[in-house]
Write an enzyme that holds these catalytic residues in place. Structure first.
Site, PDB file in Angstrom:
ATOM      1  N   ASP A   1       0.839  -1.187   0.000  1.00 48.30           N
ATOM      2  CA  ASP A   1       0.000   0.000   0.000  1.00 48.30           C
ATOM      3  C   ASP A   1       0.882   1.247   0.000  1.00 48.30           C
ATOM      4  O   ASP A   1       1.627   1.485   0.950  1.00 48.30           O
ATOM      5  CB  ASP A   1      -0.886  -0.047   1.245  1.00 48.30           C
ATOM      6  CG  ASP A   1      -1.846   1.110   1.370  1.00 48.30           C
ATOM      7  OD1 ASP A   1      -1.719   2.100   0.628  1.00 48.30           O
ATOM      8  OD2 ASP A   1      -2.735   1.034   2.243  1.00 48.30           O
TER       9      ASP A   1
ATOM     10  N   ASP B   1      -5.854   7.192  -5.590  1.00 49.95           N
ATOM     11  CA  ASP B   1      -6.143   8.602  -5.329  1.00 49.95           C
ATOM     12  C   ASP B   1      -7.046   8.746  -4.098  1.00 49.95           C
ATOM     13  O   ASP B   1      -6.773   9.541  -3.197  1.00 49.95           O
ATOM     14  CB  ASP B   1      -6.801   9.217  -6.567  1.00 49.95           C
ATOM     15  CG  ASP B   1      -6.923  10.724  -6.518  1.00 49.95           C
ATOM     16  OD1 ASP B   1      -6.159  11.378  -5.780  1.00 49.95           O
ATOM     17  OD2 ASP B   1      -7.773  11.262  -7.241  1.00 49.95           O
TER      18      ASP B   1
ATOM     19  N   THR C   1      -3.273   2.411 -14.623  1.00 51.70           N
ATOM     20  CA  THR C   1      -3.545   0.996 -14.858  1.00 51.70           C
ATOM     21  C   THR C   1      -4.824   0.496 -14.185  1.00 51.70           C
ATOM     22  O   THR C   1      -5.198  -0.658 -14.367  1.00 51.70           O
ATOM     23  CB  THR C   1      -2.369   0.110 -14.399  1.00 51.70           C
ATOM     24  OG1 THR C   1      -2.179   0.274 -12.986  1.00 51.70           O
ATOM     25  CG2 THR C   1      -1.110   0.457 -15.157  1.00 51.70           C
ATOM     26  N   GLY C   2      -5.482   1.353 -13.443  1.00 54.24           N
ATOM     27  CA  GLY C   2      -6.741   0.962 -12.803  1.00 54.24           C
ATOM     28  C   GLY C   2      -7.918   1.361 -13.672  1.00 54.24           C
ATOM     29  O   GLY C   2      -8.074   0.896 -14.803  1.00 54.24           O
TER      30      GLY C   2
ATOM     31  N   TYR D   1      -8.444   3.878 -15.389  1.00 59.26           N
ATOM     32  CA  TYR D   1      -8.121   4.542 -16.651  1.00 59.26           C
ATOM     33  C   TYR D   1      -7.759   3.553 -17.755  1.00 59.26           C
ATOM     34  O   TYR D   1      -7.558   3.944 -18.899  1.00 59.26           O
ATOM     35  CB  TYR D   1      -7.015   5.567 -16.451  1.00 59.26           C
ATOM     36  CG  TYR D   1      -7.496   6.858 -15.791  1.00 59.26           C
ATOM     37  CD1 TYR D   1      -8.716   6.950 -15.132  1.00 59.26           C
ATOM     38  CD2 TYR D   1      -6.716   7.993 -15.828  1.00 59.26           C
ATOM     39  CE1 TYR D   1      -9.141   8.121 -14.539  1.00 59.26           C
ATOM     40  CE2 TYR D   1      -7.131   9.183 -15.240  1.00 59.26           C
ATOM     41  CZ  TYR D   1      -8.345   9.231 -14.600  1.00 59.26           C
ATOM     42  OH  TYR D   1      -8.758  10.404 -14.023  1.00 59.26           O
TER      43      TYR D   1
END
Length: 169
Positions: free
Chosen positions: A9, A33, A117-118, A120
């Site tokens: 994390d 974010d 990479t998430g 988006y």
């Protein structure tokens, strides 16, 4: 070696700076974010309101408030929609502009999340190659940051970076 991999994390790292995969408003959202904003506290959102947002590929800096890191570089990654050279360049710019801020502030340690990479949708294999090559080239030409850590929250990203390092050794 000036590059390290960590599995975990990003909000838990004690470093000069962590790099947030931010939304253009810089006011938080989902994924990394949102996690950064939640752990940093409301002071981060209040500070980010003064930054006036951020365009894709750009980067801005803030204090880290309640996080163990000292600072946060916020960069807005591209959405992977058209599979275009401009999206690839925008992702490179996220890393380059973040590294330029780290260099300017003479940060010793910078921790990157896996930008775009998430939600988006940037393919993880392509994004890891872009980030690794961009960071490696930058470090060869610059004294700061002294160390870059790629923080991987999932095993897939970790394996991709491990394979890139194996290829370069």
């Amino acid at each position: 070696m000036r590059i390290e991999l960590h599995f975990g994390d990003i909000t838990e790292y004690t470093a000069d700076c962590i790099v947030n995969a931010a939304r253009p408003s810089l006011l938080g959202g989902g994924g990394v974010d949102g996690a950064i904003h939640r752990k940093a506290g409301m002071a981060l959102s209040e500070f980010c309101k003064t930054l006036g947002g951020c365009s894709v590929g750009e980067a801005k800096i803030s204090p880290a408030f309640n996080l163990p890191a000292q600072n946060i570089i916020h960069t807005v990654g591209p959405r992977y929609l058209f599979k275009s050279e401009s999206e690839i360049q925008d992702l490179k710019n996220c890393y380059l502009n973040s590294l330029e801020i780290a260099k300017k502030h003479k940060f010793k340690t910078v921790v990157f999340s896996n930008i775009s990479t998430g939600a988006y949708g940037f393919p993880k294999d392509l994004a890891s190659t872009i980030s690794f090559e961009t960071v490696t080239s930058f470090l060869l030409e610059n004294e700061f940051p002294e160390k870059v850590i790629f923080c991987c929250y999932d095993v897939e990203n970790l394996e991709l970076y491990l394979n890139l390092i194996k290829e370069k050794i």
